[in-house]
Design an enzyme around this catalytic site. Structure first.
Site, PDB file in Angstrom:
ATOM      1  N   TYR A   1     -17.170  16.216 -15.770  1.00 14.55           N
ATOM      2  CA  TYR A   1     -17.669  14.871 -15.509  1.00 14.55           C
ATOM      3  C   TYR A   1     -18.578  14.900 -14.271  1.00 14.55           C
ATOM      4  CZ  TYR A   1     -17.630  10.070 -13.908  1.00 14.55           C
ATOM      5  OH  TYR A   1     -18.014   8.845 -13.468  1.00 14.55           O
TER       6      TYR A   1
ATOM      7  N   ARG B   1       0.836  -1.214   0.000  1.00 15.79           N
ATOM      8  CA  ARG B   1       0.000   0.000   0.000  1.00 15.79           C
ATOM      9  C   ARG B   1       0.867   1.258   0.000  1.00 15.79           C
ATOM     10  NH1 ARG B   1      -1.674   1.655   4.583  1.00 15.79           N
ATOM     11  NH2 ARG B   1      -2.147  -0.402   5.401  1.00 15.79           N
TER      12      ARG B   1
END
Ligand SMILES: Cc1ncc(COP(=O)(O)O)c(C=O)c1O
Length: 386
Positions: free
Chosen positions: A107, A54
């Site tokens: 968007y 991660r």
């Protein structure tokens, strides 16, 4: 192969930045690193800084190096989606009480993220036509904004904003200027060089380029903001997985070639539709009649692959969107295959009834890299249906 430099050509950077061959085997394509964890040479003895998947992964680093080189930025961060990248940036830059000044033609998911997710944490949003710099100046004089956020060309009406002019206005007002460069891609437009602070991408679109991987990215120069966003990438964890990062890297290597063909095909499609009796209006910055044509010719090196059209009414638009055979009716854009989208009910359904609503007679086409004669024949037969 040495790493390309900032002086290397765009195509050289796209193919080679972050892509050095594997030093142990000589494999020309760097391996995909699936390992989630990394052996330590004694406690805290990390090799190349890798500790856990991660926080860092070599395949992701390769993509981030490539992205930074393409946009001409000092830093890039890669995420699991475009919205995850946007979320990290917004949370890194904003605190409760801050406002985002947003383009009125973006968007729908970006508006939804700011208004409906971050809204609950005290962030507000105001909407303005970014292609009208007088309107932007007036909005900033009325009230400051922490972020000015634009898409150019915009989605789906292909408005063009003067990035350098917007950056000056935003900076004079103390705002961070963010450009969503998804539609143009760095092959056609490089906002950081024009004065923007941060570039945002849905790499799901042209960068990946083959409609087979969802991803997002941030590219920026400011070390402190990069540190904040990188901390959120690690602490929240919306990272791109190794295979996703590798697929995106592979797509990027042919970005310049694809954007050239997308732009050529879109120009032909736009000309064809402009002269068709059933089409009321064509939105494409490559058409001389487009109000942003000259600006786009200056700030972009091609006009891109998206063409929107207005038909006589919503029923005609729906019929057109549902009648093509080669253009497939599907959300998203930027892949090698041509797609049709009916924004009002598909990509922009979340902004229906807001200031960002898309007129119901509009259809958006993502023009792919297929043979142009086949694309035009498909549009012709679809428009002939009554
Ligand atoms: C211009 C633009 N920005 C951001 C996004 C969000 O990206 P993603 O779908 O990868 O989360 C999209 C998605 O369609 C988009 O078109």
């Amino acid at each position: 192969m040495t790493e390309p430099t900032a002086d290397s050509g765009f195509e050289t950077r796209a193919v080679h930045a972050g892509q050095a061959f594997d030093s142990t085997t000589g494999a020309v394509i760097p391996p995909v690193h699936f390992s989630t964890t990394y052996a330590q040479d004694g406690i805290g003895g990390l090799r190349e800084g890798y500790e856990y998947g991660r926080s860092g992964n070599p395949t992701r680093t390769a993509l981030e190096t490539q992205l930074a080189a393409l946009e001409g930025g000092a830093h890039a961060l890669s995420f699991a989606s475009g919205l995850a990248a946007e979320d990290a940036l917004l949370r890194a830059a904003l605190k409760p009480g801050d406002e985002v000044l947003l383009g009125n033609d973006v968007y729908g998911g970006t508006y939804r993220l700011i208004a409906r997710v971050l809204g609950a944490w005290g962030v507000s949003v105001r909407v303005v036509d970014m292609s009208d710099l007088d309107a932007v100046r007036a909005a900033l004089e009325e009230r400051p904004a922490r972020i000015v956020w634009v898409e150019t060309p915009s989605n789906p009406l292909l408005r063009i904003t003067d990035i350098a002019g917007l950056a000056r206005l935003g900076h004079d007002a103390g705002a961070l200027v963010v450009v969503d460069n998804t539609f143009a891609s760095p092959a056609l437009q490089q906002p950081l060089a024009l004065g923007a602070d941060v570039v945002v991408h849905s790499t799901t679109k042209y960068l990946g380029g083959h409609s087979d991987v969802v991803g997002g990215a941030l590219v920026l120069n400011d070390d402190a903001l990069y540190g904040e966003a990188k901390f959120l990438q690690f602490a929240v964890g919306a990272v791109s997985g190794p295979l996703d990062a590798w697929l995106t890297t592979r797509g990027i290597k042919t970005l310049a070639l694809r954007m050239q063909r997308h732009s050529e095909n879109a120009q032909e499609v736009a000309s064809f539709l402009s002269s068709h009796g059933s089409v009321a209006h064509v939105y494409y910055p490559g058409l001389p009649a487009h109000p942003g044509h000259e600006l786009a010719a200056r700030q972009m090196s091609g006009f891109g692959g998206i063409v929107s059209v207005a038909l006589a009414d919503a029923a005609s638009a729906r019929r057109f969107a549902e009648s093509t055979r080669l253009f497939q009716l599907a959300e998203s854009l930027g892949g090698v295959e041509s797609l049709m989208n009916y924004p009002d009910e598909m990509t922009h359904a979340s902004v229906r009834g807001t200031e960002l609503a898309v007129p119901p007679e509009v259809v958006r086409l993502s023009v792919g890299v297929e043979s142009i004669a086949d694309l035009l024949a498909d549009l012709d037969q679809a428009l002939a249906r009554r």
